[in-house]
Design an enzyme around this catalytic site. Structure first.
Site, short mmCIF file in Angstrom:
data_model
loop_
_atom_site.label_atom_id
_atom_site.label_comp_id
_atom_site.label_asym_id
_atom_site.label_seq_id
_atom_site.Cartn_x
_atom_site.Cartn_y
_atom_site.Cartn_z
N HIS A 97 109.89 11.43 45.69
CA HIS A 97 108.76 10.87 44.91
C HIS A 97 108.23 11.95 43.91
CE1 HIS A 97 104.92 9.27 44.54
NE2 HIS A 97 105.46 8.14 44.72
N GLU A 167 110.54 4.50 39.15
CA GLU A 167 108.91 4.54 39.09
C GLU A 167 108.69 5.56 38.06
OE1 GLU A 167 106.70 4.16 43.24
OE2 GLU A 167 107.52 6.34 43.08
P1 PGA Z 1 100.75 2.92 42.99
O1 PGA Z 1 101.60 4.15 43.71
O2 PGA Z 1 101.30 1.71 43.59
O3 PGA Z 1 99.13 3.38 43.61
O4 PGA Z 1 100.55 3.52 41.54
C1 PGA Z 1 102.97 3.99 43.50
C2 PGA Z 1 103.81 5.02 44.20
O5 PGA Z 1 103.39 6.35 44.21
O6 PGA Z 1 104.69 4.89 44.79
#
Ligand code: PGA
Length: 251
Positions: A97, A167
């Protein structure tokens, strides 16, 4: 061949404050999932809540981990190893992440963790994403590098134990990417995987994360051509999280 289910993952990060709240969220989410047919739901709480929540798991809702240490057992104060997770029926682990990469996790360590996860029979949710976008499209190469490094020496037969979570870092906790840009990226990621392994198997899932909520989840999945979502903030609000899951399940 059996169609892979869609995937909705809740990443609670360092929340909520109490076990009581954690239990409430899981119970409420589970209650909302009775009509869900085509979607696998995974909730990733902080480590301290995994054991007390593990009894609440069902076919509809599984627990995942947000991270672990790639080393086997031993002198690693404050760490949890991947091999300690399966006894709590943990089937999924988020790896790489961006919030962990910011703490110093590099592509090499991400690769080591991916190999540990799959060797324990669990599924690695590998997060990739550019910090910013440039007009020249250099971020595509950045994503390719992250994916190629993360999957180095991962045997092709274990790819069913890998999920790519795209992401874009700039979208996390901010504003989601548009579905058409996501579509473009999902095609690109499939191509990267095809170049690496010779095939893109439909058993391999690509999901999206970054500001997913009840207002954008179905368009992101449908028009963005991905198999699910990774949800941060909204996964702590049971009503919203269930709504997201229902929207995605009905696609
Ligand atoms: P968010 O976070 O949905 O609050 O933008 C997503 C993540 O960090 O996996």
């Amino acid at each position: 061949m059996k169609k892979m289910k869609k995937l909705v993952v809740g990443n609670w990060k360092m929340n909520p404050e109490s076990l009581l709240e954690a239990k409430k969220i899981v119970t409420e989410v589970k209650r909302g999932l009775r009509t869900i047919k085509n979607t696998q739901v995974v909730v990733c709480p902080p480590f301290v809540y995994i054991s007390p929540l593990s009894g609440l798991q069902s076919d509809l809702l599984m627990l995942g981990a947000q991270n672990a240490n790639a080393d086997q057992m031993g002198s690693r104060t404050g760490e949890v190893s991947f091999s300690q997770l399966p006894q709590f029926n943990i089937g999924f682990v988020i790896v790489g992440h961006s919030e962990r990469r910011k703490m110093g996790e590099d592509n090499e360590l991400v690769n080591k963790k991916v190999k540990s996860v799959v060797s324990e029979g669990m599924t690695a949710i590998i997060c990739v994403g550019e910090n910013t976008r440039d007009n020249g499209g250099e971020y595509f190469n950045f994503i390719k590098e992250q994916i190629s490094c993360a999957l180095k020496d991962v045997p092709k037969k274990l790819l069913t134990h890998v999920v790519i979570a795209y992401e874009p870092v700039w979208a996390i906790g901010a504003t989601a990417l548009g579905p058409s840009e996501l579509h473009e990226m999902s095609i690109y990621i499939k191509k990267v995987l095809k170049d690496l392994f010779g095939v893109f198997s439909s058993d391999m899932r690509i999901i999206y994360g970054g500001d997913v909520d009840r207002n954008n989840a179905d368009r992101l999945v449908k028009d963005g051509n991905v198999s699910g979502v990774l949800v941060g903030r909204a996964s702590l609000r049971p009503k919203d999280f269930v709504e997201i899951i229902k929207l995605i399940d009905s696609i």
